[in-house]
Motif scaffolding. Structure first.
Motif, PDB file in Angstrom:
ATOM      1  N   SER A 116       0.866  -1.060   0.068  1.00 12.86           N
ATOM      2  CA  SER A 116      -0.051   0.006  -0.175  1.00 12.86           C
ATOM      3  C   SER A 116       0.961   1.331   0.098  1.00 12.86           C
ATOM      4  O   SER A 116       1.610   1.371   0.932  1.00 12.86           O
ATOM      5  N   ASP A 117       0.548   2.157  -1.056  1.00 11.78           N
ATOM      6  CA  ASP A 117       1.004   3.519  -0.962  1.00 11.78           C
ATOM      7  C   ASP A 117       0.470   4.450  -0.178  1.00 11.78           C
ATOM      8  O   ASP A 117      -0.679   4.850  -0.273  1.00 11.78           O
ATOM      9  N   ALA A 118       1.035   4.569   1.154  1.00 14.82           N
ATOM     10  CA  ALA A 118       0.404   5.193   2.302  1.00 14.82           C
ATOM     11  C   ALA A 118       0.804   6.637   2.556  1.00 14.82           C
ATOM     12  O   ALA A 118       0.706   7.145   3.691  1.00 14.82           O
ATOM     13  N   VAL A 119       1.365   7.009   1.372  1.00 16.43           N
ATOM     14  CA  VAL A 119       1.963   8.572   1.672  1.00 16.43           C
ATOM     15  C   VAL A 119       1.163   9.446   2.147  1.00 16.43           C
ATOM     16  O   VAL A 119       1.678  10.242   3.192  1.00 16.43           O
ATOM     17  N   GLN A 120      -0.211   9.290   1.835  1.00 17.91           N
ATOM     18  CA  GLN A 120      -1.248  10.386   2.358  1.00 17.91           C
ATOM     19  C   GLN A 120      -1.843   9.989   3.654  1.00 17.91           C
ATOM     20  O   GLN A 120      -2.568  10.681   4.192  1.00 17.91           O
ATOM     21  N   GLY A 121      -1.525   8.787   4.014  1.00 19.73           N
ATOM     22  CA  GLY A 121      -2.314   8.231   5.311  1.00 19.73           C
ATOM     23  C   GLY A 121      -1.179   8.252   6.255  1.00 19.73           C
ATOM     24  O   GLY A 121      -1.835   8.846   7.360  1.00 19.73           O
ATOM     25  N   VAL A 122       0.039   8.102   6.442  1.00 23.03           N
ATOM     26  CA  VAL A 122       0.774   7.934   7.463  1.00 23.03           C
ATOM     27  C   VAL A 122       1.090   9.133   8.178  1.00 23.03           C
ATOM     28  O   VAL A 122       0.951  10.320   7.318  1.00 23.03           O
ATOM     29  N   GLY A 123       0.949   9.334   9.268  1.00 24.23           N
ATOM     30  CA  GLY A 123       0.998  10.510  10.230  1.00 24.23           C
ATOM     31  C   GLY A 123      -0.370  11.160  10.220  1.00 24.23           C
ATOM     32  O   GLY A 123      -0.417  12.220  11.262  1.00 24.23           O
ATOM     33  N   HIS A 124      -1.466  10.622   9.374  1.00 22.93           N
ATOM     34  CA  HIS A 124      -2.756  11.463   9.530  1.00 22.93           C
ATOM     35  C   HIS A 124      -3.730  10.298  10.372  1.00 22.93           C
ATOM     36  O   HIS A 124      -4.745  11.016  10.454  1.00 22.93           O
ATOM     37  N   TYR A 125      -3.595   9.028   9.778  1.00 21.77           N
ATOM     38  CA  TYR A 125      -4.482   8.114  10.441  1.00 21.77           C
ATOM     39  C   TYR A 125      -3.579   7.029  11.038  1.00 21.77           C
ATOM     40  O   TYR A 125      -2.224   6.778  10.466  1.00 21.77           O
ATOM     41  N   ALA A 126      -4.079   6.173  11.865  1.00 19.77           N
ATOM     42  CA  ALA A 126      -3.371   5.268  12.755  1.00 19.77           C
ATOM     43  C   ALA A 126      -3.371   3.905  11.741  1.00 19.77           C
ATOM     44  O   ALA A 126      -4.388   3.747  11.014  1.00 19.77           O
ATOM     45  N   ILE A 127      -2.221   3.234  11.641  1.00 18.91           N
ATOM     46  CA  ILE A 127      -2.068   1.892  11.017  1.00 18.91           C
ATOM     47  C   ILE A 127      -1.262   1.061  11.670  1.00 18.91           C
ATOM     48  O   ILE A 127      -0.276   1.154  12.228  1.00 18.91           O
ATOM     49  N   ASP A 128      -2.099  -0.088  12.044  1.00 17.13           N
ATOM     50  CA  ASP A 128      -1.409  -1.128  12.946  1.00 17.13           C
ATOM     51  C   ASP A 128      -1.211  -2.390  12.124  1.00 17.13           C
ATOM     52  O   ASP A 128      -2.235  -3.098  11.654  1.00 17.13           O
ATOM     53  N   LEU A 129       0.151  -2.503  11.913  1.00 17.42           N
ATOM     54  CA  LEU A 129       0.651  -3.479  11.100  1.00 17.42           C
ATOM     55  C   LEU A 129       0.836  -4.722  11.546  1.00 17.42           C
ATOM     56  O   LEU A 129       0.979  -5.802  10.834  1.00 17.42           O
TER      57      LEU A 129
END
Ligand code: PLP
Length: 384
Positions: free
Chosen positions: A177-190
């Motif tokens: 996943s290209d999470a460039v616009q999400g990281v730092g704005h939404y939590a992602i639990d890998l």
């Protein structure tokens, strides 16, 4: 007095003061090469490894799974191309509304017959058709990689990462996943969501430009993609950009420490913008599903503005003249000017002739700035 309003945060964000301070201190005092075995080198190495550990923690990842890169484009290219080269991926499934860092990388693979590429259907809201994805995944026995972005950089629609991850699991496919616009704005639990590879870029969350990271799940089997020294576990050789890495870690630390508060603020800013734009222009069209705060990012709106035809081409110029920075992007009309490939896919025909503009927000924006934007747009459209 002329105003200066920055609504182009999806392109890049201003660096936070604390981030600059952390970088400044590294530049001044920690100038050793992290590969050197003396104390100067060891200090720099410690800074990098602390940054790696802190970054990994935000995502419930292992520090070894964080590989520093120059940003989103490098991470996207590297992860896609190496999956094919090193992991035997024969089929890449992506969408037509990805960033060019993905689209051009997969086009390269297809043109050079290195992998076949399929594009999952997306609707006018910029939402992936999960049934079509399941169908593509089940189509044959080839080894597959799914590459779908977390948050669309133009229209803001949010991918259901967990749903895609589950589909990939069922079909034994890899998931990037290209999470460039999400990281730092939404939590992602890998730990909770099984994503094999993820791309991030510091300048999208108030960090420095030219640095980002790839999450590469343990035992992925990827081979080195920049050859040289043994940095980044040999995967990406080259002396590390210590100040950038430390700045990125600081930016992420602040972002996740204040996530709820800042998300709440951004949601209020965006909802206000949506309401005011609707009130000023009753027939405005919100591209994708960007007026719906549950299904789109709180960081942007993208609107097709009802501007008289003779004025349409002047809109961006006018906003710039009024000190408002934003991004234009229109669906291309009858194949003439090269428009946005994303808007071309999602904007209904009836709105394609209108100019579309993306206004993207950060916590440094204010309600007063939204008022100024709406007033500026209204007086331009009404002609006074
Ligand atoms: C979704 C997405 N992917 C990739 C990139 C490229 O990132 P970078 O500027 O760090 O190369 C961007 C930047 O606009 C983006 O928005």
């Amino acid at each position: 007095m002329e105003r200066s309003v920055y609504f182009d945060n999806a392109a890049t964000t201003p660096i936070r003061k604390e981030v600059i301070e952390s970088m400044h201190s590294v530049l001044l005092d920690t100038y050793g090469n992290p590969s050197s075995s003396h104390s100067f080198g060891r200090s720099a190495k410690t800074q990098i490894e602390t940054a790696r550990k802190n970054i990994a923690n935000h995502f419930n990842a292992n520090p070894q799974e964080i590989i520093f890169t120059s940003g989103g484009t490098e991470s996207d290219n590297m992860l896609i191309r190496c999956s094919v080269q090193d992991l035997g991926v024969e089929t890449v499934i992506t969408s037509r509304i990805e960033h060019h860092a993905i689209l051009h990388a997969v086009e390269f693979l297809a043109q050079n017959k290195l992998a076949q590429v399929f594009y999952v259907k997306t609707d006018t809201e910029g939402v992936v058709d999960y049934n079509d994805l399941a169908h593509l995944l089940a189509a044959d026995d080839s080894k597959k990689l799914v590459s779908l972005m977390h948050i669309n950089n133009e229209i803001g629609s949010i991918l259901d990462l967990e749903r895609v991850s589950n589909l990939c699991k069922i079909h034994n496919a890899l998931f990037h996943s290209d999470a460039v616009q999400g990281v730092g704005h939404y939590a992602i639990d890998l730990e909770k969501i099984h994503i094999d590879f993820l791309s991030a870029s510091a300048h999208k969350f108030h960090g420095p430009k030219g640095v980002g990271f790839s999450f590469v799940r343990k035992n992925s089997g990827l081979n080195p993609f920049i050859l040289g020294g043994s940095q980044e576990r040999g995967l990406r050789a080259g002396t590390e950009s210590v100040h950038n890495i430390v700045g990125m870690a600081k930016a992420l630390e602040i972002a996740y420490l204040n996530l709820d508060e800042e998300q709440g603020y951004l949601k209020r800013i965006k909802q206000y913008a949506v309401n005011e734009l609707k009130a000023a222009f009753p027939d405005i069209h919100f591209n994708g599903c960007c007026s719906d705060l549950d299904r789109s990012t709180c960081t942007l709106v993208n609107v097709a503005i009802p501007v008289p035809e003779d004025k349409a081409s002047l809109l961006n110029f006018h906003l710039d003249l009024k000190g408002i920075a934003c991004s234009k992007g229109s669906a291309c009309q009858s194949g003439s000017a090269k428009g946005s490939h994303v808007l071309e896919e999602v904007v209904p025909e009836e709105f394609k002739s209108r100019p579309s503009i993306r206004f993207s927000f950060s916590i440094f924006n204010t309600i007063d700035e939204i008022d100024y934007l709406v007033q500026t747009l209204s007086s331009f459209v009404e002609g006074h």
